[in-house]
Design a protein around this motif. Structure first.
Motif, mmCIF file in Angstrom:
data_model
loop_
_atom_site.group_PDB
_atom_site.id
_atom_site.type_symbol
_atom_site.label_atom_id
_atom_site.label_comp_id
_atom_site.label_asym_id
_atom_site.label_seq_id
_atom_site.Cartn_x
_atom_site.Cartn_y
_atom_site.Cartn_z
ATOM 1 N N ILE A 248 -13.379 2.709 6.589
ATOM 2 C CA ILE A 248 -14.628 2.235 7.201
ATOM 3 C C ILE A 248 -15.031 0.874 6.653
ATOM 4 O O ILE A 248 -15.314 -0.068 7.399
ATOM 5 N N PHE A 249 -15.051 0.735 5.326
ATOM 6 C CA PHE A 249 -15.603 -0.485 4.720
ATOM 7 C C PHE A 249 -14.582 -1.604 4.595
ATOM 8 O O PHE A 249 -14.945 -2.745 4.352
ATOM 9 N N GLY A 250 -13.309 -1.279 4.776
ATOM 10 C CA GLY A 250 -12.292 -2.317 4.772
ATOM 11 C C GLY A 250 -11.952 -2.779 6.168
ATOM 12 O O GLY A 250 -12.129 -3.947 6.513
ATOM 13 N N LEU A 251 -11.516 -1.846 7.010
ATOM 14 C CA LEU A 251 -11.079 -2.206 8.355
ATOM 15 C C LEU A 251 -12.220 -2.697 9.233
ATOM 16 O O LEU A 251 -12.014 -3.506 10.133
ATOM 17 N N LEU A 252 -13.445 -2.215 8.984
ATOM 18 C CA LEU A 252 -14.578 -2.628 9.802
ATOM 19 C C LEU A 252 -15.391 -3.741 9.157
ATOM 20 O O LEU A 252 -16.495 -4.048 9.585
ATOM 21 N N ASN B 245 -7.657 -6.522 4.463
ATOM 22 C CA ASN B 245 -6.481 -6.195 3.670
ATOM 23 C C ASN B 245 -6.812 -5.327 2.460
ATOM 24 O O ASN B 245 -6.035 -4.450 2.084
ATOM 25 N N SER B 246 -7.975 -5.584 1.842
ATOM 26 C CA SER B 246 -8.403 -4.734 0.730
ATOM 27 C C SER B 246 -8.594 -3.298 1.200
ATOM 28 O O SER B 246 -8.213 -2.342 0.513
ATOM 29 N N GLY B 247 -9.174 -3.139 2.390
ATOM 30 C CA GLY B 247 -9.400 -1.805 2.935
ATOM 31 C C GLY B 247 -8.105 -1.098 3.300
ATOM 32 O O GLY B 247 -7.940 0.095 3.025
ATOM 33 N N VAL B 248 -7.166 -1.840 3.918
ATOM 34 C CA VAL B 248 -5.863 -1.259 4.277
ATOM 35 C C VAL B 248 -5.141 -0.794 3.022
ATOM 36 O O VAL B 248 -4.638 0.339 2.949
ATOM 37 N N PHE B 249 -5.095 -1.674 2.008
ATOM 38 C CA PHE B 249 -4.419 -1.311 0.762
ATOM 39 C C PHE B 249 -5.084 -0.111 0.109
ATOM 40 O O PHE B 249 -4.415 0.836 -0.324
ATOM 41 N N TRP B 250 -6.410 -0.133 0.045
ATOM 42 C CA TRP B 250 -7.122 0.946 -0.642
ATOM 43 C C TRP B 250 -6.941 2.285 0.062
ATOM 44 O O TRP B 250 -6.748 3.320 -0.584
ATOM 45 N N ALA B 251 -6.986 2.274 1.389
ATOM 46 C CA ALA B 251 -6.810 3.526 2.131
ATOM 47 C C ALA B 251 -5.397 4.088 1.920
ATOM 48 O O ALA B 251 -5.225 5.296 1.711
ATOM 49 N N PHE C 55 -9.891 16.407 -1.588
ATOM 50 C CA PHE C 55 -11.168 15.936 -1.040
ATOM 51 C C PHE C 55 -11.632 14.634 -1.679
ATOM 52 O O PHE C 55 -12.342 13.842 -1.044
ATOM 53 N N ILE C 56 -11.231 14.393 -2.930
ATOM 54 C CA ILE C 56 -11.456 13.064 -3.499
ATOM 55 C C ILE C 56 -10.696 12.038 -2.660
ATOM 56 O O ILE C 56 -11.227 10.984 -2.303
ATOM 57 N N GLY C 57 -9.444 12.374 -2.317
ATOM 58 C CA GLY C 57 -8.630 11.491 -1.490
ATOM 59 C C GLY C 57 -9.212 11.267 -0.111
ATOM 60 O O GLY C 57 -9.189 10.149 0.408
ATOM 61 N N VAL C 58 -9.751 12.322 0.501
ATOM 62 C CA VAL C 58 -10.382 12.186 1.818
ATOM 63 C C VAL C 58 -11.547 11.202 1.738
ATOM 64 O O VAL C 58 -11.705 10.315 2.597
ATOM 65 N N GLY C 59 -12.358 11.317 0.689
ATOM 66 C CA GLY C 59 -13.474 10.392 0.496
ATOM 67 C C GLY C 59 -13.001 8.965 0.296
ATOM 68 O O GLY C 59 -13.559 8.017 0.857
ATOM 69 N N GLU C 60 -11.944 8.797 -0.500
ATOM 70 C CA GLU C 60 -11.386 7.462 -0.759
ATOM 71 C C GLU C 60 -10.846 6.831 0.515
ATOM 72 O O GLU C 60 -11.085 5.652 0.796
ATOM 73 N N ILE C 61 -10.090 7.604 1.289
ATOM 74 C CA ILE C 61 -9.479 7.083 2.514
ATOM 75 C C ILE C 61 -10.550 6.737 3.547
ATOM 76 O O ILE C 61 -10.490 5.696 4.201
ATOM 77 N N GLY D 40 0.808 -1.217 0.000
ATOM 78 C CA GLY D 40 0.000 0.000 0.000
ATOM 79 C C GLY D 40 0.841 1.266 0.000
ATOM 80 O O GLY D 40 0.535 2.229 -0.722
ATOM 81 N N VAL D 41 1.910 1.275 0.808
ATOM 82 C CA VAL D 41 2.770 2.468 0.876
ATOM 83 C C VAL D 41 3.496 2.690 -0.456
ATOM 84 O O VAL D 41 3.629 3.823 -0.923
ATOM 85 N N SER D 42 3.955 1.601 -1.075
ATOM 86 C CA SER D 42 4.624 1.720 -2.374
ATOM 87 C C SER D 42 3.677 2.320 -3.413
ATOM 88 O O SER D 42 4.062 3.236 -4.158
#
Length: 449
Positions: free
Chosen positions: A294-298, A135-141, A283-289, A15-17
């Motif tokens: 929310i939907f990945g980690l939870l 993991n999908s949520g962590v990567f996506w955020a 703000f697009i990024g804020v929405g994405e993160i 994700g960081v890469s």
């Protein structure tokens, strides 16, 4: 380090890469058409929309062979080489030449297909059915954090500017090239997973990560990966999910390339019109993160599966499209360097424009986190071909959208997304209901997916 910790470490590094590489690339895509518009008084006569159409067109075709490339080269090296090509594309803007611009567009299309196929494989190899949602949520955020950093710089650096000078352009793109290279180097930190299969037991992930250097074995794996891609393409689940994926390609084009151009073309925003492109990206990024978090980690606490998240995504997007239709001039995507003084059904509002950016990001994260999750769940043993098909459909639709963005007024672009988004939501629901039924038949807890 325990196996689970090792896998989570790999996901975080992945994700960081991607965050570094796409901080550079998405910022580049967001400002490309605006920068190019300021260049068209020189010997440079390229088009940002045309470049992106080439990228996604080549990207879509290259997804047919990318599983074979990843099978032969391996996911880690595939991502490193692809990252280098991303950096070269961004570097073209330091001293633009039309031939180099379009040539780099072709090469980055190929690199993108390999990069995303390797990413899907790496994500799946380091997940199981209980951790794929997390993991999908962590990567996506982490990935979508890229929208925040680059655009934050653009917002402050371009504040009060109505024209982008050569010095401004070079400073931005030298910095973005270096950032992309940093992300590329970080791929070397990903740790290879050991084979835990019983003797004789295979899956596509382990085939791709295999150690054999035999040319014959590599060719066998390449051919097998290609055959699996073709076979999976005609399964019911993939064909239904392709409609949803097509929608993500259309809205990806809109929020990453078209909407920022629209904002930068509205003269009624005054001296802030160029810097607002950066604020929109933030703000697009804020929405994405927010969505990824929310939907990945939870996801472990979600008893109702993926459908409510996708329903929220389409609802949020429809609100955004409605507000954009009322707020933005119809000719904004096609406006010349001088911008547009037209209005739609209300006086253009900066606040509404930025709020819509947030909604676009939030809705996109709803769709993409759930598509990543359901593909990883359904095709855990055929991850590379499945993710290649996902990117094939998404990218070919993005290419089509970038092409018609050169010609279609804003209202028609919004209408296309509404229609495809509606049907894409229905087809996703169908696949998810079938996945839930299959999981129940196995006696597993539905909330774990």
């Amino acid at each position: 380090m325990s196996p689970e910790s090792k896998k989570l470490f790999n996901i975080i590094i992945l994700g960081v890469s991607f965050m570094f590489i796409f901080t550079a690339f998405q910022t580049c895509g967001n400002i490309a058409q605006t920068v190019i518009t300021n260049l068209n008084n020189t010997d440079f006569h390229g088009s940002g929309y045309t470049s992106m159409s080439i990228i996604y067109g080549v990207f879509s075709a290259s997804n047919l062979i990318s599983p074979s490339v990843v099978a032969v080269v391996g996911p880690q090296l595939s991502m490193v080489v692809s990252g280098i090509f991303y950096s070269l594309y961004i570097a073209v803007f330091i001293q633009p030449a039309t031939w180099a611009f379009y040539t780099a567009s072709v090469f980055i299309g190929i690199a993108a297909a390999v990069l995303w196929t390797a990413q899907g494989n790496c994500l799946t190899v380091n997940s199981d059915e209980n951790t794929i949602g997390r993991n999908s949520g962590v990567f996506w955020a982490l990935l979508q954090s890229s929208l925040f950093f680059g655009n934050l710089y653009i917002y402050f650096a371009w504040q009060g500017k109505t024209y982008i000078s050569e010095s401004d352009r070079r400073t931005v793109f030298i910095a973005l090239t270096v950032i992309s290279l940093v992300g590329t180097v970080l791929f070397f930190l990903i740790r290879k997973q050991e084979d835990t299969k019983a003797p004789g037991e295979e899956d596509s992930a382990n085939e791709i990560l295999g150690d054999s250097s035999s040319a014959q074995n590599k060719m066998t794996r390449a051919v097998a990966a290609f055959k699996k891609s073709i076979k999976l393409s005609f399964t019911k689940e993939i064909m239904l999910l392709s409609v949803t994926t097509a929608y993500t390609g259309l809205e990806l084009t809109f929020f990453s390339g078209v909407y920022g151009t629209c904002i930068g073309a509205v003269n009624r925003f005054g001296s802030e019109q160029k810097s607002l492109i950066g604020l929109s990206g933030i703000f697009i990024g804020v929405g994405e993160i927010l969505g990824g978090g929310i939907f990945g980690l939870l996801s472990k606490n979600n008893r109702f599966g993926r459908n409510p998240v996708v329903m929220l995504g389409i609802f949020v997007h429809f609100i955004a499209f409605y507000l954009i239709f009322f707020n933005m001039p119809n000719d904004a995507p096609l406006a010349p360097m001088e911008g547009t003084d037209d209005i739609s059904y209300m006086i253009p509002s900066k606040e509404v424009a930025i709020f819509c950016s947030f909604l676009l990001g939030l809705g996109d994260s709803c769709f993409n986190t759930q598509l990543l999750s359901i593909l990883g769940f359904l095709y855990s043993e055929d991850s590379a071909p499945a993710f290649a098909i996902f990117k094939f459909v998404q990218s070919i639709c993005a290419a089509v959208a970038y092409f018609y963005s050169n010609y279609f007024l804003l209202q028609w672009q919004l209408l296309i997304m509404v229609v495809v988004g509606f049907f894409g939501t229905i087809t996703f629901f169908t696949v998810e209901w079938e996945a839930a039924a299959a999981l129940a038949a196995r006696g597993s807890d539905y909330s774990s997916i």
